[in-house]
Scaffold this active site. Structure first.
Site, PDB file in Angstrom:
ATOM      1  CG  ASP A  43     -53.486  41.842 -48.169  1.00 56.49           C
ATOM      2  OD1 ASP A  43     -52.757  42.797 -48.526  1.00 56.49           O
ATOM      3  OD2 ASP A  43     -54.514  41.511 -48.796  1.00 56.49           O
ATOM      4  CE1 TYR A  85     -46.288  46.734 -52.141  1.00 61.03           C
ATOM      5  CE2 TYR A  85     -47.783  44.886 -51.768  1.00 61.03           C
ATOM      6  CZ  TYR A  85     -47.353  46.162 -51.459  1.00 61.03           C
ATOM      7  OH  TYR A  85     -47.988  46.868 -50.457  1.00 61.03           O
ATOM      8  CE  LYS A 120     -45.187  47.108 -47.393  1.00 65.17           C
ATOM      9  NZ  LYS A 120     -44.936  48.500 -46.904  1.00 65.17           N
TER      10      LYS A 120
END
Lengths: 54, 226
Positions: free
Chosen positions: B47, B70, B74
């Site tokens: 998410d 991060y 991703k």
């Protein structure tokens, strides 16, 4: 299906691998066996497993 | 199936290189291997690829705009999967907890032993997800053969805060620690978190037949198993 799982020691994989094992031919590895950041290493592993699996 | 990831969200801010090596390059190598051997890839994402500015649950094709290293790493991995392969399952999930790794539930239970008063962030809306549910849902999805981008979390009906989640953890355990809501700003962690990262799981259910379990039921089952 023949399945290869990367990150076998992770939190998700440890709940997923038992389910895969029930229905599929499953091979798993973690970073101590295959370093996914090394492309050659990944390809070499898949070549060997592909022979084992088929 | 790629369950490997660098997921130390705060540490990634000062270790960008490792985060990208694992979450982007690592994923690229797996995708290239899948292409070479005519296989499909099931990859898990987060998410945190979204910026949190939405006010309604994010759908799989909403535009990612990560606000942390991060999240960016991703997202870079997602882009490799989508550009290299046609046959992939890209499953974004959120706030994972399970028996086999460090997670929020364990952290709260540990802190409850160490402190009388717990302070937990409330201004970050999300949906927690039990690994067992994600594993079962993923099995159903990969058996359906419906490739694509999906969102999977436990059912929260519009999301919840970490404070509410922590309160329920204490309640299920019968713990009587005091608990106070706090803010992301007061907590002041290195990585920015999206204010709202609730994921819309409708498509996952439609294509896999798997109905997400309500979050309270999931938490109870997880605690009963321990």
């Amino acid at each position: 299906m023949k399945v290869i799982v990367a990150g076998s020691k992770g939190m998700l994989a440890q709940d997923l691998i038992p389910l895969l094992n029930e229905q599929h031919e499953t091979i798993s590895f973690d970073q101590d066996q295959v370093d996914i950041t090394d492309k050659e290493h990944v390809f070499d592993f898949v070549v060997v497993q592909n022979r084992t699996l088929s | 199936m790629n369950c490997a990831a660098y997921n130390q969200v705060d540490q990634a801010e000062t270790d960008r290189e490792t985060a990208f090596r694992v979450n982007a390059d690592g994923v690229k190598h797996l995708a290239l291997a899948c292409k070479e051997f005519t296989s499909s890839l099931c990859h898990f994402s987060t998410d945190y690829v979204f910026d949190g500015k939405s006010t309604q649950p994010y759908r799989p094709h909403d535009k990612p705009n990560p606000i942390s290293i991060y999240g960016k790493s991703k997202r870079a991995g997602e882009v490799f999967v989508q550009s290299i392969l046609d046959r992939y399952y890209l499953i974004r999930t959120s706030s994972l907890y399970g028996k086999h790794g460090p997670n929020f539930v364990y952290t709260i239970l540990r802190l409850a032993k160490e402190r009388d008063v717990l302070k937990v962030v409330q201004d970050q809306m999300m949906s927690p997800t039990w690994t067992v549910n994600l594993a079962q849902g993923t099995m159903q999805l990969i058996h359906s053969g419906n490739f694509g981008v999906y969102h999977f979390t436990d059912r929260t009906d519009g999301g919840m805060g970490w404070f509410g989640f922590a309160k329920e953890i204490l309640k299920v355990k019968g713990l009587e620690n005091e608990i106070e809501p706090t803010t992301r700003e007061a907590f002041n962690r290195p990585a920015k978190r999206p204010a709202y990262s609730v994921l819309d799981t409708t498509l996952f259910t439609k294509r896999s037949g798997y109905e997400p379990l309500p979050w309270q039921e999931s938490l109870k089952r997880f605690m009963d198993m321990r």
